[in-house]
Write a protein that holds these residues in place. Structure first.
Motif, short mmCIF file in Angstrom:
data_model
loop_
_atom_site.label_atom_id
_atom_site.label_comp_id
_atom_site.label_asym_id
_atom_site.label_seq_id
_atom_site.Cartn_x
_atom_site.Cartn_y
_atom_site.Cartn_z
N ARG A 21 49.91 83.55 88.56
CA ARG A 21 51.18 83.12 87.96
C ARG A 21 51.79 84.30 87.21
O ARG A 21 51.10 85.07 86.56
N VAL A 22 53.08 84.43 87.32
CA VAL A 22 53.78 85.58 86.75
C VAL A 22 53.53 85.74 85.25
O VAL A 22 53.27 86.86 84.79
N PRO A 23 53.56 84.67 84.43
CA PRO A 23 53.29 84.88 83.00
C PRO A 23 51.90 85.46 82.73
O PRO A 23 51.76 86.32 81.85
N ASP A 24 50.89 85.03 83.49
CA ASP A 24 49.54 85.59 83.31
C ASP A 24 49.52 87.06 83.72
O ASP A 24 48.94 87.90 83.02
N LEU A 25 50.12 87.36 84.86
CA LEU A 25 50.16 88.75 85.31
C LEU A 25 50.96 89.63 84.35
O LEU A 25 50.61 90.78 84.10
N GLN A 26 52.03 89.07 83.78
CA GLN A 26 52.86 89.84 82.85
C GLN A 26 52.11 90.14 81.55
O GLN A 26 52.22 91.24 81.00
N ARG A 27 51.31 89.18 81.07
CA ARG A 27 50.51 89.43 79.86
C ARG A 27 49.52 90.57 80.11
O ARG A 27 49.35 91.46 79.27
N GLU A 28 48.87 90.55 81.27
CA GLU A 28 47.96 91.63 81.61
C GLU A 28 48.72 92.95 81.69
O GLU A 28 48.27 93.98 81.16
N ASN A 29 49.88 92.93 82.31
CA ASN A 29 50.70 94.13 82.46
C ASN A 29 51.10 94.69 81.10
O ASN A 29 51.04 95.91 80.88
N ASP A 30 51.50 93.83 80.19
CA ASP A 30 51.91 94.28 78.85
C ASP A 30 50.75 94.99 78.14
O ASP A 30 50.95 96.04 77.53
N LEU A 31 49.55 94.42 78.24
CA LEU A 31 48.37 95.02 77.62
C LEU A 31 48.08 96.39 78.24
O LEU A 31 47.85 97.38 77.53
N LEU A 32 48.08 96.44 79.57
CA LEU A 32 47.77 97.69 80.26
C LEU A 32 48.81 98.77 80.00
O LEU A 32 48.47 99.93 79.76
N ARG A 33 50.08 98.39 80.00
CA ARG A 33 51.13 99.38 79.78
C ARG A 33 51.12 99.91 78.34
O ARG A 33 51.41 101.08 78.10
N ALA A 34 50.79 99.06 77.38
CA ALA A 34 50.66 99.54 75.99
C ALA A 34 49.54 100.58 75.90
O ALA A 34 49.70 101.62 75.24
N GLU A 68 53.71 107.53 88.19
CA GLU A 68 53.59 106.07 88.18
C GLU A 68 54.72 105.42 87.39
O GLU A 68 55.23 104.37 87.80
N LEU A 69 55.12 106.01 86.30
CA LEU A 69 56.25 105.45 85.54
C LEU A 69 57.52 105.45 86.37
O LEU A 69 58.29 104.49 86.34
N ILE A 70 57.74 106.51 87.12
CA ILE A 70 58.90 106.57 88.01
C ILE A 70 58.78 105.51 89.10
O ILE A 70 59.74 104.79 89.40
#
Length: 147
Positions: A93-106, A133-135
């Motif tokens: 689910r996108v909200p779960d994936l987004q929470r993981e993404n936020d943690l990893l990107r920080a 990767e940022l690009i």
């Protein structure tokens, strides 16, 4: 019949542009309808790709964090080890994936700052990989349609 969200949103956008907009008498009202239609098109595109984009990005960022930790050793920020140790999203689910993404990107931000301060060619080469990767992550977020 099982309509897909992207098709529904695209149909609504087309209807706004072809049926509603011609019946709006003011330029401001037409502009609002046009913006609403474009936003629906963007939502349709993002709905279709969001989970795939986040899964891809989370995998790539996890790999970068692991390589960066190996490169910096003791000089690696603690947030990097914490992000690597954090479990992957429990669902697709996108909200779960987004929470993981936020943690990893920080953690990637912290790692990037540490790599910028590290001496040596290996650090410079790794810094270039982070920028690449940022690009690429920016490219993944681009829309076919623009406002």
């Amino acid at each position: 019949m099982n309509p897909s969200a992207p098709r529904v949103l695209q149909g609504l956008a087309a209807n706004l542009l072809s049926e509603v907009m011609p019946n709006i008498s003011t330029p401001f009202g037409q502009q609002l309808v046009g913006i609403a239609a474009m936003l629906e098109m963007m939502l349709a595109e993002e709905f279709d790709r969001a989970a795939d984009r986040l899964v891809t990005e989370n995998r790539v960022v996890r790999e970068l964090l692991a390589e960066g930790r190996a490169l910096l050793g003791e000089g690696c920020p603690t947030s990097v080890a914490a992000a690597i140790a954090a479990p992957a999203a429990p669902t697709l689910r996108v909200p779960d994936l987004q929470r993981e993404n936020d943690l990893l990107r920080a953690a990637l931000i912290d790692l990037h700052a540490a790599v910028e301060q590290a001496p040596g060619e290996a650090a410079r080469a790794f810094e270039e990989r982070i920028w690449a990767e940022l690009i690429e992550s920016t490219r993944r977020r681009q829309f076919a349609s623009r406002l």
